[in-house]
Write an enzyme that holds these catalytic residues in place. Structure first.
Site, PDB file in Angstrom:
ATOM      1  N   ARG A   1       0.886  -1.232   0.002  1.00 47.27           N
ATOM      2  CA  ARG A   1       0.031  -0.018   0.104  1.00 47.27           C
ATOM      3  C   ARG A   1       0.863   1.090  -0.143  1.00 47.27           C
ATOM      4  O   ARG A   1       1.807   0.991   0.549  1.00 47.27           O
ATOM      5  CB  ARG A   1      -0.971  -0.067   1.364  1.00 47.27           C
ATOM      6  CG  ARG A   1      -2.285  -0.544   1.213  1.00 47.27           C
ATOM      7  CD  ARG A   1      -2.997   0.005   0.019  1.00 47.27           C
ATOM      8  NE  ARG A   1      -4.103  -0.655  -0.071  1.00 47.27           N
ATOM      9  CZ  ARG A   1      -4.298  -1.876  -0.801  1.00 47.27           C
ATOM     10  NH1 ARG A   1      -3.304  -2.089  -1.708  1.00 47.27           N
ATOM     11  NH2 ARG A   1      -5.487  -2.325  -1.189  1.00 47.27           N
TER      12      ARG A   1
ATOM     13  N   GLU B   1      -4.055   7.830  -5.482  1.00 45.52           N
ATOM     14  CA  GLU B   1      -4.431   6.915  -6.583  1.00 45.52           C
ATOM     15  C   GLU B   1      -5.963   7.228  -7.087  1.00 45.52           C
ATOM     16  O   GLU B   1      -6.808   7.676  -6.082  1.00 45.52           O
ATOM     17  CB  GLU B   1      -4.498   5.519  -6.014  1.00 45.52           C
ATOM     18  CG  GLU B   1      -3.246   5.121  -5.818  1.00 45.52           C
ATOM     19  CD  GLU B   1      -3.182   3.268  -5.664  1.00 45.52           C
ATOM     20  OE1 GLU B   1      -4.232   2.836  -5.918  1.00 45.52           O
ATOM     21  OE2 GLU B   1      -2.067   2.870  -4.950  1.00 45.52           O
TER      22      GLU B   1
ATOM     23  N   HIS C   1      -1.014   0.232  -9.818  1.00 40.61           N
ATOM     24  CA  HIS C   1      -1.545  -0.627  -8.921  1.00 40.61           C
ATOM     25  C   HIS C   1      -2.275  -1.730  -9.821  1.00 40.61           C
ATOM     26  O   HIS C   1      -3.315  -1.999 -10.034  1.00 40.61           O
ATOM     27  CB  HIS C   1      -2.833   0.276  -8.367  1.00 40.61           C
ATOM     28  CG  HIS C   1      -3.420  -0.518  -7.094  1.00 40.61           C
ATOM     29  ND1 HIS C   1      -3.831   0.096  -6.055  1.00 40.61           N
ATOM     30  CD2 HIS C   1      -3.250  -1.856  -6.767  1.00 40.61           C
ATOM     31  CE1 HIS C   1      -4.194  -0.696  -5.126  1.00 40.61           C
ATOM     32  NE2 HIS C   1      -3.949  -2.028  -5.403  1.00 40.61           N
TER      33      HIS C   1
HETATM   34  N1  LIG Z   1      -1.086  -4.131  -5.139  1.00 40.26           N
HETATM   35  C1  LIG Z   1      -1.914  -4.998  -5.026  1.00 40.26           C
HETATM   36  O1  LIG Z   1      -2.955  -5.165  -6.044  1.00 40.26           O
HETATM   37  C2  LIG Z   1      -2.028  -6.017  -3.793  1.00 40.26           C
HETATM   38  C3  LIG Z   1      -2.859  -7.173  -4.169  1.00 40.26           C
HETATM   39  C4  LIG Z   1      -3.131  -8.027  -2.928  1.00 40.26           C
HETATM   40  C5  LIG Z   1      -2.811  -7.485  -1.705  1.00 40.26           C
HETATM   41  N2  LIG Z   1      -2.222  -6.273  -1.585  1.00 40.26           N
HETATM   42  C6  LIG Z   1      -1.686  -5.751  -0.226  1.00 40.26           C
HETATM   43  O2  LIG Z   1      -1.065  -6.421   0.462  1.00 40.26           O
HETATM   44  C7  LIG Z   1      -1.098  -6.538   1.537  1.00 40.26           C
HETATM   45  C8  LIG Z   1      -0.987  -7.785   2.497  1.00 40.26           C
HETATM   46  O3  LIG Z   1      -1.921  -8.647   1.911  1.00 40.26           O
HETATM   47  P1  LIG Z   1      -1.884  -9.971   2.758  1.00 40.26           P
HETATM   48  O4  LIG Z   1      -3.030 -10.730   1.977  1.00 40.26           O
HETATM   49  O5  LIG Z   1      -0.636 -10.703   2.427  1.00 40.26           O
HETATM   50  O6  LIG Z   1      -2.213  -9.747   4.124  1.00 40.26           O
HETATM   51  P2  LIG Z   1      -2.061 -10.729   5.326  1.00 40.26           P
HETATM   52  O7  LIG Z   1      -2.987 -10.200   6.234  1.00 40.26           O
HETATM   53  O8  LIG Z   1      -2.179 -12.173   4.930  1.00 40.26           O
HETATM   54  O9  LIG Z   1      -0.477 -10.470   5.606  1.00 40.26           O
HETATM   55  C9  LIG Z   1      -0.161  -9.474   6.192  1.00 40.26           C
HETATM   56  C10 LIG Z   1       1.077  -9.732   7.390  1.00 40.26           C
HETATM   57  O10 LIG Z   1       1.690  -8.432   7.824  1.00 40.26           O
HETATM   58  C11 LIG Z   1       1.988  -8.620   9.038  1.00 40.26           C
HETATM   59  N3  LIG Z   1       2.324  -7.477   9.898  1.00 40.26           N
HETATM   60  C12 LIG Z   1       1.300  -6.768  10.406  1.00 40.26           C
HETATM   61  N4  LIG Z   1       2.010  -5.434  10.944  1.00 40.26           N
HETATM   62  C13 LIG Z   1       3.186  -5.851  10.750  1.00 40.26           C
HETATM   63  C14 LIG Z   1       4.499  -5.030  11.221  1.00 40.26           C
HETATM   64  N5  LIG Z   1       4.164  -3.773  11.732  1.00 40.26           N
HETATM   65  N6  LIG Z   1       5.567  -5.516  10.724  1.00 40.26           N
HETATM   66  C15 LIG Z   1       5.781  -6.930  10.442  1.00 40.26           C
HETATM   67  N7  LIG Z   1       4.634  -7.323   9.889  1.00 40.26           N
HETATM   68  C16 LIG Z   1       3.309  -6.995  10.010  1.00 40.26           C
HETATM   69  C17 LIG Z   1       0.890  -9.482   9.896  1.00 40.26           C
HETATM   70  O11 LIG Z   1       1.273 -10.423  10.914  1.00 40.26           O
HETATM   71  C18 LIG Z   1       0.575 -10.335   8.613  1.00 40.26           C
HETATM   72  O12 LIG Z   1       1.282 -11.619   8.565  1.00 40.26           O
HETATM   73  C19 LIG Z   1      -2.483  -5.714   1.957  1.00 40.26           C
HETATM   74  O13 LIG Z   1      -1.933  -4.540   2.485  1.00 40.26           O
HETATM   75  C20 LIG Z   1      -3.067  -5.870   0.575  1.00 40.26           C
HETATM   76  O14 LIG Z   1      -3.955  -4.842   0.389  1.00 40.26           O
HETATM   77  C21 LIG Z   1      -1.911  -5.491  -2.557  1.00 40.26           C
HETATM   78  O1  LIG Z   2      -5.920  -5.089  -1.852  1.00 42.57           O
HETATM   79  C1  LIG Z   2      -5.905  -5.578  -2.931  1.00 42.57           C
HETATM   80  O2  LIG Z   2      -6.716  -6.495  -3.062  1.00 42.57           O
HETATM   81  C2  LIG Z   2      -5.230  -4.866  -4.115  1.00 42.57           C
HETATM   82  O3  LIG Z   2      -4.494  -3.872  -3.677  1.00 42.57           O
HETATM   83  C3  LIG Z   2      -6.135  -4.733  -5.264  1.00 42.57           C
HETATM   84  O4  LIG Z   2      -6.753  -3.576  -5.530  1.00 42.57           O
HETATM   85  P1  LIG Z   2      -7.535  -3.538  -6.605  1.00 42.57           P
HETATM   86  O5  LIG Z   2      -8.707  -4.244  -6.618  1.00 42.57           O
HETATM   87  O6  LIG Z   2      -8.024  -2.069  -6.727  1.00 42.57           O
HETATM   88  O7  LIG Z   2      -6.711  -3.907  -7.908  1.00 42.57           O
END
Ligand SMILES: NC(=O)c1ccc[n+]([C@@H]2O[C@H](COP(=O)([O-])OP(=O)(O)OC[C@H]3O[C@@H](n4cnc5c(N)ncnc54)[C@H](O)[C@@H]3O)[C@@H](O)[C@H]2O)c1
Ligand SMILES: O=C(O)[C@H](O)COP(=O)(O)O
Length: 613
Positions: A254, A283, A307
């Site tokens: 994020r 964004e 993104h």
């Molecule tokens: N760019 C994209 O399109 C996209 C797609 C999917 C997910 N994401 C983002 O990825 C991130 C993670 O997703 P996920 O499904 O793996 O989440 P998740 O909840 O499975 O994992 C998050 C991890 O972060 C850890 N965490 C929380 N605070 C912490 C800290 N201060 N220090 C270290 N570790 C910490 C938690 O313990 C957990 O294991 C989310 O923010 C999500 O929105 C982005």
């Molecule tokens: O948190 C998520 O699942 C990703 O950031 C995906 O975001 P989007 O649905 O806008 O592609």
């Protein structure tokens, strides 16, 4: 999933297919849209809705399905802007664009798709890792403008290098496995990660307070935490200055987990060598405003994507199906599989609880319509005790919140005075507190009750709902002091086995029921049959329950107590006539007030309740 678990349509019978309005203001994959359109609901798909339009549309919608661009603020969640909203579904993982606290206060369920785009996000991280290492972005941009640049674009290999992963959740762990496959050494930092799982993925977990150690050692850094107050600006100037000048950083989590201004400075002043960035604090990035996000995206040492982490055909199909399925389930009163603001209940656990949820909701609705129909406001000031026997008592579930939510929902669903809110697993305890309804739960491991559910294959059980006045009021009828309903779950069905002081009948709590308390004398059944027949009402089933031996509450049992007015009607009858029974009729047809009045005026009929379940 559950046909009748948590949130019913407003005052509609459970058998009808209600139409709700679903708004989708962002792009959503066709699979989920097709599913929604095949339902009875009205679907509005406006993939480019502006915030202003959203506020003007929201008042009439019951469900909102979004991705990351729609900001669901506290003001959008105020009752005047979204009075009908029941569910917000995030077609993806991150819910930082939703004010979850404001939604919870209003009992609006927030669901997401926790797994649907994980592979896509991890693969995109690896794509940025390699692109950053090998200057793929700049090389491609150069070629497009006719430049053949080789010596300027010498990269580094990732094999043998060290990758630091902050946040070893679903995406982080997947990235770790892929990186070890590329021959990288992986260090992980996550206070909540399991050391065994980390070890099995080849990750060396750095202990608490190990951020400095990790930053100094890594050649590449990637963050995969959610954006929370505790993770905002987690990597700022101090952290970036600790890193090797040759290090490269990645952000597919994020915008905001890295401080963007510090990152820009680090790139400009050469504290680090490069960055791969997919997410920004602004964004879409506004390039004409020259924001920090725009300057980062344009920076020559940055490989920038807009993104795209979750933007694969497969991930979009997954998240679309995940959230659309949940929205339909919630709108028909069922349980979501991934509610962000409700306790996590695994599908297999919920399947186990489902018949009990249904039974308790029906028992509670029967309670209100039978016992409290004349004084519905008397629900407050009562204590409701749920006692579980049989399978539920032998192996208690991790959470009974679906059961207590079903109790509150059942108690209140036939009276519409709970401030216009739906009762669901998110807000049930709040609504109960507001109404002065107290709930206790007991688990009784007695073999006797399990035998009463014979044929249940071990998954049956019995639930007793006992209601007690918390304070005895001056003129309270003695029979209102303690009221009891017992219900049974067998493998396939639910039954009521005891109502107040009466047992011996097992009836299914569904459809329209007439519950008649009468003196146990011959001729009663015929008289009742005549009345309902005259009004064109069909009798589906009829059961007679007698006074139970135990009395079971209900004013001390014994069956000789009469209510006000009864003695006048029964004057002149012998003492043997005063023994009471309960007649339960399952009926079909239009049971009007007049029918109830006529039945009540029949000789020997003491009381009639019309119950719709
Ligand atoms: N760019 C994209 O399109 C996209 C797609 C999917 C997910 N994401 C983002 O990825 C991130 C993670 O997703 P996920 O499904 O793996 O989440 P998740 O909840 O499975 O994992 C998050 C991890 O972060 C850890 N965490 C929380 N605070 C912490 C800290 N201060 N220090 C270290 N570790 C910490 C938690 O313990 C957990 O294991 C989310 O923010 C999500 O929105 C982005
Ligand atoms: O948190 C998520 O699942 C990703 O950031 C995906 O975001 P989007 O649905 O806008 O592609």
């Amino acid at each position: 999933m559950s046909p009748s678990a948590i949130t019913p349509p407003p005052s509609s019978p459970t058998t009808s297919s209600p139409t709700f309005k679903i708004l989708i203001p962002e792009p959503l994959s066709e699979e989920g849209l097709t599913l929604l359109r095949s339902s009875t609901h009205e679907v509005t798909y406006h993939p480019k809705t502006t915030p202003e339009t959203l506020a003007s549309l929201l008042p009439s919608y019951h469900a909102l399905i979004i991705r990351s661009e729609t900001k669901v603020t506290a003001s959008l969640l105020s009752p005047d802007i979204s009075p009908n909203l029941r569910v917000i579904a995030r077609a993806g993982v991150g819910v930082d664009n939703i004010n979850v606290e404001a939604a919870t206060k209003r009992g609006i369920i927030v669901v997401n798709s926790p797994h649907g785009n994980i592979a896509a996000a991890a693969e995109h991280t690896i794509a940025l890792l390699l692109a950053t290492a090998r200057n793929v972005g700049r090389a491609d941009a150069g070629m497009k403008t006719g430049k053949w640049e080789r010596s300027k674009l010498v990269g580094v290999e990732v094999g043998g290098k060290t990758l630091g992963i902050i946040g070893l959740g679903k995406v982080g762990m997947k990235v770790a496995r892929m990186a070890t496959g590329l021959g990288m050494k992986v260090l992980g930092l996550d206070p909540y990660a399991s050391p065994e799982i980390a070890r099995s993925a080849g990750v060396k977990l750095i202990g608490g307070g190990g951020m400095e150690e990790l930053l100094k050692e890594v050649d590449f850094l990637t963050v995969h935490t959610p954006l929370l107050a505790s993770t905002a600006d987690m990597i700022g100037e101090k952290e970036l200055r600790l890193m090797k000048r040759t290090a490269r950083v990645l952000n597919v989590a994020r915008g905001g987990v890295y401080n963007e201004a510090a990152l820009l400075k680090a790139l400009e002043e050469g504290w680090i060598a490069g960055a791969g960035i997919d997410v920004y604090t602004q964004e879409p990035v506004k390039f004409d405003e020259e924001s920090t996000a725009a300057r980062l995206a344009r920076h020559p040492k940055v490989v920038a994507t807009p993104h795209l982490g979750a933007s694969t055909v497969e991930a979009q199909e997954n998240v679309s199906m995940d959230v659309c399925t949940q929205v339909l389930e919630i709108l028909r009163g069922g349980m979501p599989t991934a509610a962000v603001n409700a306790p996590l209940i695994l599908p297999e656990e919920y399947r186990r609880l489902e018949p009990f949820v249904k039974l308790i909701e029906r028992m509670a609705s029967l309670y209100t319509q039978h016992f409290a129909r004349k004084k519905p406001n008397r629900l407050g000031g009562r204590r409701f005790e749920l006692t579980y026997h049989g399978a539920l008592a032998s192996v208690p579930p991790p959470s009974t919140r679906p059961l207590t939510a079903a109790l509150i929902k059942g108690l209140l669903s036939s009276i519409s005075s709970h401030a216009g809110r739906d009762v669901n697993i998110v807000n049930a305890s709040l609504i109960a507190r507001e109404r002065g309804i107290a709930i206790d739960e007991k688990f009784v491991r007695d073999n006797d009750t399990t035998t009463s559910t014979s044929g249940s294959g071990g998954e049956g059980g019995q639930v007793t709902l006992r209601s007690l006045l918390t304070s005895k009021e001056g003129n309270e009828d003695e029979q209102e002091q303690e009221q009891v309903i017992e219900g049974v779950v067998t493998s396939n069905d639910i039954f009521i086995s005891k109502l107040d002081r009466f047992a011996g009948a097992n009836f299914q709590p569904e459809g329209t029921l007439l519950v008649l308390r009468n003196y146990d004398r011959p001729g009663k059944i015929g008289g009742v049959g005549m009345v309902v027949g005259r009004h064109g009402i069909n009798i589906r089933f009829m059961q007679v329950a007698g006074l139970s031996n135990s009395g079971g509450g209900g004013g001390g049992g014994g069956g000789t107590k009469r209510r006000e007015g009864e003695e006048v009607r029964e004057k002149g009858k012998g003492e043997e006539d005063s023994k009471e029974a309960l007649m339960i009729l399952g009926v079909e047809g239009d049971v009007t007030e007049e029918v109830v009045r006529e039945l009540t005026s029949q000789e020997g009929i003491l009381d009639v309740s019309l119950v719709r379940l």
